[in-house]
Design a protein around this motif. Structure first.
Motif, short mmCIF file in Angstrom:
data_model
loop_
_atom_site.label_atom_id
_atom_site.label_comp_id
_atom_site.label_asym_id
_atom_site.label_seq_id
_atom_site.Cartn_x
_atom_site.Cartn_y
_atom_site.Cartn_z
N TRP A 39 -0.16 -3.94 3.46
CA TRP A 39 -0.58 -3.60 2.90
C TRP A 39 -0.75 -2.22 3.25
CZ3 TRP A 39 -3.35 -0.18 6.99
CH2 TRP A 39 -2.57 -0.68 7.85
N LEU A 59 -5.92 -1.98 0.23
CA LEU A 59 -4.93 -2.62 -0.34
C LEU A 59 -3.95 -3.74 0.68
CD1 LEU A 59 -3.47 -4.17 -3.02
CD2 LEU A 59 -2.13 -1.31 -2.75
N CYS A 61 -1.07 -6.81 -0.06
CA CYS A 61 -0.32 -7.24 -0.92
C CYS A 61 0.56 -8.81 -0.54
CB CYS A 61 1.23 -6.35 -1.01
SG CYS A 61 0.44 -4.49 -2.30
N PRO A 63 -1.31 -12.23 -0.70
CA PRO A 63 -1.41 -11.97 -1.53
C PRO A 63 -2.18 -11.10 -2.29
CG PRO A 63 -3.30 -13.49 -1.27
CD PRO A 63 -2.61 -12.97 0.52
N PRO A 64 -1.92 -10.37 -3.25
CA PRO A 64 -2.15 -9.25 -3.70
C PRO A 64 -3.92 -8.97 -3.61
CG PRO A 64 -1.11 -9.89 -5.23
CD PRO A 64 -0.85 -10.88 -4.45
N GLN A 65 -4.53 -8.54 -3.04
CA GLN A 65 -6.49 -8.30 -2.98
C GLN A 65 -6.61 -7.19 -2.31
OE1 GLN A 65 -7.58 -11.58 -0.11
NE2 GLN A 65 -6.15 -11.48 0.96
N GLY A 66 -8.35 -7.11 -1.72
CA GLY A 66 -8.81 -6.64 -1.92
C GLY A 66 -8.90 -4.41 -3.24
N HIS A 67 -8.54 -4.62 -3.75
CA HIS A 67 -8.15 -3.39 -4.74
C HIS A 67 -8.86 -4.08 -6.79
CE1 HIS A 67 -5.41 -0.24 -7.40
NE2 HIS A 67 -5.92 0.64 -6.05
N ALA A 70 -5.04 -4.77 -8.49
CA ALA A 70 -4.40 -5.05 -6.58
C ALA A 70 -2.93 -5.94 -7.19
CB ALA A 70 -4.63 -5.79 -5.74
N ALA A 71 -2.90 -6.24 -7.72
CA ALA A 71 -1.54 -6.93 -8.32
C ALA A 71 -0.42 -6.47 -9.18
CB ALA A 71 -2.12 -7.88 -9.76
N CYS A 74 0.74 -3.58 -6.00
CA CYS A 74 1.57 -4.51 -5.48
C CYS A 74 2.60 -4.28 -6.29
CB CYS A 74 1.25 -5.75 -4.84
SG CYS A 74 -0.43 -5.12 -3.13
N ARG A 139 -12.39 -0.72 -12.14
CA ARG A 139 -12.34 -1.43 -12.68
C ARG A 139 -12.18 -1.73 -14.35
NH1 ARG A 139 -12.05 -5.95 -10.16
NH2 ARG A 139 -12.96 -5.81 -7.34
#
Length: 139
Positions: A39, A59, A61, A63-67, A70-71, A74, A139
């Motif tokens: 993270w 962020l 990673c 799993p990838p999230q918060g961004h 994110a994917a 990461c 985004r």
């Protein structure tokens, strides 16, 4: 001060001093962050060092999230082993010669190692070209 008053004062302060001494090492020994996995706390500040125009995300990673990306962020961090400075510069990106400074900063954990990163860029295009998706919060 009389001898009796000194003795009473010492008697009252001794337990407090022992309690504080015992608690101090425990506070330093505990981990600062307890998030599992990889993270980073990411921030981008527009303007000079005195600016308060800062946007940030956490962020995660695993799993990838918060961004917003994110994917991709990461993946790029995994390829660079968590070192933002090792992310390859995006090819084919032409950034304007416009001075609109931004400062990117990150701190967190990657594969058990501490990550601390801070760098100023001449503009956000240059920042995104050099750091990939990591600081691209749009985004």
């Amino acid at each position: 001060m009389t001898t009796t008053l000194r003795a009473v004062r010492a008697f009252l302060l001794l337990p407090l001093a022992l309690l504080l001494a015992a608690a101090a090492p425990a506070a330093h020994a505990s981990p600062r962050h307890t998030l599992p996995g990889n993270w980073l706390s990411l921030a981008v500040t527009r303007g000079d060092a005195r600016s308060s125009d800062t946007r940030g995300v956490l962020l995660l990673c695993d799993p990838p999230q918060g961004h917003a990306h994110a994917a991709a962020a990461c993946r790029q961090l995994a390829a660079a082993r968590g070192d933002i400075g090792r992310i390859p510069r995006r090819t084919g990106v032409m950034c304007p010669m416009l001075y609109a400074p931004v400062t990117a900063s990150a701190h967190g954990r990657w594969n058990g190692h501490r990550v601390d990163y801070r760098r100023a860029f001449s503009n956000s295009c240059s920042m995104k070209a050099q750091t990939g998706a990591v600081f691209d919060f749009t985004r």
